[in-house]
Structures are given as C-alpha cells and as structure tokens.
Design an enzyme around this catalytic site. Structure first.
Site, PDB file in Angstrom:
ATOM      1  N   LYS A  14       0.972  -1.316   0.131  1.00  0.00           N
ATOM      2  CA  LYS A  14       0.086   0.064  -0.117  1.00  0.00           C
ATOM      3  C   LYS A  14       0.838   1.173   0.025  1.00  0.00           C
ATOM      4  O   LYS A  14       1.817   1.319   0.869  1.00  0.00           O
ATOM      5  CB  LYS A  14      -0.887  -0.092   1.183  1.00  0.00           C
ATOM      6  CG  LYS A  14      -1.910   0.997   1.186  1.00  0.00           C
ATOM      7  CD  LYS A  14      -3.273   0.244   0.616  1.00  0.00           C
ATOM      8  CE  LYS A  14      -4.639   0.823   1.203  1.00  0.00           C
ATOM      9  NZ  LYS A  14      -5.653   0.164   0.332  1.00  0.00           N
ATOM     10  N   THR A  74      -4.365  -5.268   1.763  1.00  0.00           N
ATOM     11  CA  THR A  74      -3.616  -4.036   1.789  1.00  0.00           C
ATOM     12  C   THR A  74      -4.164  -2.673   2.562  1.00  0.00           C
ATOM     13  O   THR A  74      -3.638  -2.089   3.206  1.00  0.00           O
ATOM     14  CB  THR A  74      -3.348  -3.324   0.477  1.00  0.00           C
ATOM     15  OG1 THR A  74      -4.355  -2.983  -0.209  1.00  0.00           O
ATOM     16  CG2 THR A  74      -2.547  -4.166  -0.753  1.00  0.00           C
TER      17      THR A  74
END
Ligand SMILES: O=c1[nH]c(=O)c2[nH]c(=O)[nH]c2[nH]1
Length: 327
Positions: A14, A74
C-alpha cells in the site's frame, strides 16, 4: 524452491499511507556540527507518507491461482501502520519503520520480508508575538517546506531472527540557488557546442540525497550522538554551496559529500541525484546594478548521480597531505 523462484520479483502493498502522531518525545542530544544550528527535533508532529511492500514465496498462489487465504489485505496493512504508530516508543522515522516492519513479521509468519518507505510530511513552526519580540508557537505549524526527509528499510526473516537487508535515510527536493560564485567553463568545444562558457552563473540546483550508516543501529536514534538529522545534512549542503566557488554541479556535490562524511564518520556513504535548473539570462546587465533578469530554464534538464564514500574521504586526505607536504 528453485533459484528462479527465489529471485522472482513479487510483492504487494500500500502506498500513500499518511500517518500523523502528535507529541512524540523530542529528539535531543544530536552531535553539534559547525555548519548547523540544528540541535534537536521537537517531534510535536511526527507525520509521514508511508509505502509498504510485503514479500514472500507464500504469496505466489495469490498471483497464480487467485488464492487469497494468505493475503493480508492492503487495507489491513494501512490499519496496522495507523494503529501501531501509537505503540512506537522511539523518536525517529528510522526507528519507527523498523518497529512497524517487525510488527508485520511477528504477526504473520508466512511473510519473508517487509520493505517500508516513509517520506516526511514537513511542518515548520510559525512565529507568534512574545513580549517585544516573537517566538515559535508550540501549537500552530505550517506545512511549508519543499524538502522532505525520507527513509527506507527492508527487514527480512532469517533462521536466526529478523535482519535489516536494506536501509537508507535521505532528503528529497532540496532546491538551492546561488546567485553568484558559480562557473562552468573548460568543457569540450566542438561542432556540437552551443552553450557559452560561464565565469559566473546563477546556479539553481535540485538535490536528492540518501545516506547509509555503516551500522544501521546508529540510524535508529537510540544513541542520538550517532544519529544524523536530515536538517544537519541540508545545513552542510547549504554551507558548502555558500563557501565553494564551484566549477560545476559535479564538483559541488563531491565536496558536499566529503564534508558530510567528515562530520559523520558513522555514515558509510552519501548518494546524490541532482538536477540543473539554472535560470536563463534575459537581461544580462542593468545600469547601476549588479543584478540581471532571468527566466525559468527550459527543458531538457541536465542531471548528475554520484556516490561519495568514506574511501573518498581517505583518498582526499591523503592527496591533501601530499600537496601540503610538497609546499
Ligand atoms: O554543472 C554543470 N555540469 C555539467 O555537466 C553541465 N552541462 C551543461 O550544459 N551545464 C552544466 N553544468
């Protein structure tokens, strides 16, 4: 596992995970250097834009078969960074990243390595009146500087515990102009040359730096005397730019690198990426004035990349003492 698999590029993660924590304990006790008045970071706002990547052979089936059973979403990565920011006990970005990487490795045994980069979200004090003068507000800050400190760390699981396999600290988008005291001449003159030689030019540079510690532990801030603040690195760059009648960006960054490594022997190297943004002259001479008129440079822009190491410092010292001895 085949050798091919071992080297496969495979990660997911991320980016743009912004995290802010207020009133982290101040970073004090830094080594004082002549080029800088910076002695402590108050850490009232400890703010970063983070990018995290998870790595591990266990993730292969998520790519090849769509098997999500070992996938840490994520979105959950973002939540871990946010919530664990509250539990970090130290006071540097480097220490924070190491702490977060360890959280992931401890929690999920199928993760082989975690790479985490943090780019500071910089805030400056604002001045408020005090008595006859002014002082720094301790509650209002201004998000203002171009330049942003950066840190990257990769922590890998090994049979004997986790190991730091990559670490660097840096600062990006330092934009400096020196209005006089820079030249660029003596370069190759041939049928392709159109650039005039400059005995004195207004040198505008964009700099990105990274530095690596010989021992990563020194970068955590656990011993502040060994920690190198990005603010101090910038002040060294400012000072060397101020002092050196430079002949090129190449020469300038070599000297900045040498000075940084002389001041901080705990660093193994400094890496530079620079860009030449020297203004274009529009009106060279103005009657009764030292000044000129300039405009923004047009693309394309020149760039330099250079790594200065402690070996360069040694070689320069040896060369300087030979010159000194022969005088
Ligand atoms: O500092 C500089 N280095 C170069 O290599 C170069 N080349 C150029 O056109 N201008 C500059 N400036």
């Amino acid at each position: 596992m085949t050798a091919q698999n071992e080297n496969r590029t495979m990660y997911y993660g991320k980016g743009d995970v912004f995290v802010y924590r207020t009133f982290v304990q101040p970073l004090t006790g830094l080594r004082k250097i002549p080029e800088s008045s910076f002695t402590e970071r108050d850490n009232t706002i400890f703010g970063f834009n983070c990018q995290i990547s998870l790595k591990g052979e266990a993730f292969l089936s998520s790519f090849t078969e769509g098997d999500n059973s070992l996938v840490v979403a994520t979105d959950s990565m973002k939540n871990i960074i946010h919530r664990q920011a509250a539990n970090y006990q130290g006071n540097t970005a480097e220490g924070f990243l190491k702490f977060i990487c360890e959280v992931f490795l401890d929690k999920y045994s199928h993760i082989d390595a975690v790479e985490l980069t943090a780019t500071e979200v910089p805030f400056d004090h604002v001045l408020v009146p005090k008595g006859e003068g002014h002082e720094n507000s301790d509650v209002v800050y201004r998000c203002s500087r171009n330049e942003r400190a950066t840190t990257t760390i990769e922590v890998k699981r090994t049979p004997t515990g986790s190991k730091i396999v990559k670490h660097s600290s840096g600062i990006v988008d330092v934009h400096l102009i020196k209005v006089k005291g820079s030249s660029f001449y003596g370069f190759i003159q041939d049928e392709y040359t159109t650039l005039p030689e400059a005995q004195d030019r207004p040198l505008f540079i964009y700099l990105d730096f990274d530095w690596e510690y010989s021992r990563w532990e020194d970068g955590t801030g656990a011993d502040p005397e060994k920690y190198v603040a990005a603010e101090q690195i910038c002040d060294i760059a400012n000072t060397v730019f101020h002092e050196l009648n430079n002949r090129s960006i190449q020469q300038l960054i070599y000297h900045i690198g040498i000075r940084i490594l002389e001041r901080f022997p705990q660093l193994a190297n400094v890496q530079f990426k620079t860009n030449n943004r020297t203004w274009e002259t529009v009106v060279e001479t103005i009657p009764n004035s030292e000044g000129s008129v300039y405009q923004e440079p047009r693309p394309p822009y020149g760039f330099q990349g250079f790594v200065v190491t402690q070996e360069d410092v040694k070689q320069k010292k040896a060369a300087d003492s030979t010159v000194g001895a022969s005088r």
